[in-house]
Design an enzyme around this catalytic site. Structure first.
Site, PDB file in Angstrom:
ATOM      1  N   ASP A  38       0.811  -1.211   0.000  1.00  0.00           N
ATOM      2  CA  ASP A  38       0.000   0.000   0.000  1.00  0.00           C
ATOM      3  C   ASP A  38       0.848   1.267   0.000  1.00  0.00           C
ATOM      4  O   ASP A  38       2.060   1.238   0.222  1.00  0.00           O
ATOM      5  CB  ASP A  38      -0.918   0.011   1.225  1.00  0.00           C
ATOM      6  N   LYS A  60      -3.627   3.336  -2.388  1.00  0.00           N
ATOM      7  CA  LYS A  60      -4.873   4.076  -2.504  1.00  0.00           C
ATOM      8  C   LYS A  60      -4.734   5.393  -1.749  1.00  0.00           C
ATOM      9  O   LYS A  60      -4.421   5.415  -0.570  1.00  0.00           O
ATOM     10  CB  LYS A  60      -6.037   3.277  -1.917  1.00  0.00           C
ATOM     11  N   MET A 174      -9.159   8.877   8.486  1.00  0.00           N
ATOM     12  CA  MET A 174      -9.628   9.346   7.174  1.00  0.00           C
ATOM     13  C   MET A 174     -10.729  10.394   7.293  1.00  0.00           C
ATOM     14  O   MET A 174     -11.745  10.339   6.594  1.00  0.00           O
ATOM     15  CB  MET A 174     -10.098   8.142   6.334  1.00  0.00           C
TER      16      MET A 174
END
Length: 263
Positions: A38, A60, A174
């Protein structure tokens, strides 16, 4: 002669500092034939892999996916079917907002051997790196990890009304782009406007930055400071422990400087 079946290690790389990886996770990296990694995985950890190991980036970023989750599934399946040891390397812990459970279900469905190797999740690592205890005697006896990001097919709203009053410390992943609305929702549902908030950018790394404020002003502070992802939001009275520690540290430094001048 039957084909040798590969396996997939779903591995947590920790919160950012490469030294916070577990011994078992490091061994997986060093033994891997293929590493599917990642965006938040440290380059230093990738250097631990064997030179001949294949590295496949599937990072991502908010609003930008280099590889879809379905494509990641297919990649894991393809590589393991070749008889290879595949390491699916994720930032933090693979089972805390890391989709490790989805990948395990997919592998099990297709008869692929797998293991899950936990890692230090961002809420634990970044809070410690910022001198913020998630629980603290007399202040907080509970904490919750919450994601402010939801998939398009998830129609269940985040229950800020329940979280506002039922949990002492909130560690919100997030949520930078929604910081203002998150703070407003918590205040609307009963959290005191003066509740302290910390924002930890690039936690545990050399680029770590910590901003503090309250539910009333932290969104404006973040805009002024140009806060960027990845960043963790911590809401709760435990943030005051950091302030106490910082004050004590400044006092000790002042006393040391005074003694040096006198000496």
């Amino acid at each position: 002669m039957s084909q040798v079946q590969g396996m997939v290690s779903i591995v947590g790389a920790g919160p950012g500092d490469p030294e916070l990886i577990t011994v078992k996770a490091l061994k997986c990296i060093q033994q891997a034939d293929v590493i599917v990694y990642d965006r938040l995985v440290s380059e230093e950890l990738l250097l631990e892999a064997r030179p001949e190991a294949r590295r496949i980036y599937c990072g991502k970023a908010p609003g930008l996916h280099h590889m879809s989750q379905q494509a990641i599934h297919r990649t894991l399946l393809q590589q393991a079917t070749l008889g290879l040891h595949v390491v699916r390397l994720k930032g933090g812990d693979p089972l805390v907002f890391g989709r490790g459970g989805e990948e395990a279900l997919f592998l099990e469905q297709h008869g692929i051997r797998y293991e899950i190797v936990p890692g230090v999740t961002a809420s634990i690592g970044a809070a410690a790196g910022a001198d913020i205890p998630l629980t603290h005697r007399g202040i907080a006896t509970s904490f919750a990890c919450v994601t402010a990001s939801q998939s398009a097919d998830n129609t269940n709203p985040i229950r800020w009304d329940l979280l506002a009053g039922s949990v002492d410390t909130l560690a919100i992943y997030m949520g930078v782009s929604q910081l203002d609305s998150i703070c407003s929702a918590l205040v609307q549902h009963g959290r005191a406007a003066c509740t302290p908030v910390a924002l930890i950018e690039n936690g545990t790394t050399t680029a770590q930055r910590v901003l503090t404020g309250t539910l009333t002003d932290i969104a404006a502070i973040a805009v002024q400071a140009e806060l960027r992802n990845p960043a963790l939001i911590i809401v709760g009275e435990v943030v005051r422990v950091r302030e106490q520690l910082m004050a004590m540290r400044r006092q000790a430094e002042m006393q040391m400087g005074l003694q040096e001048r006198i000496g």
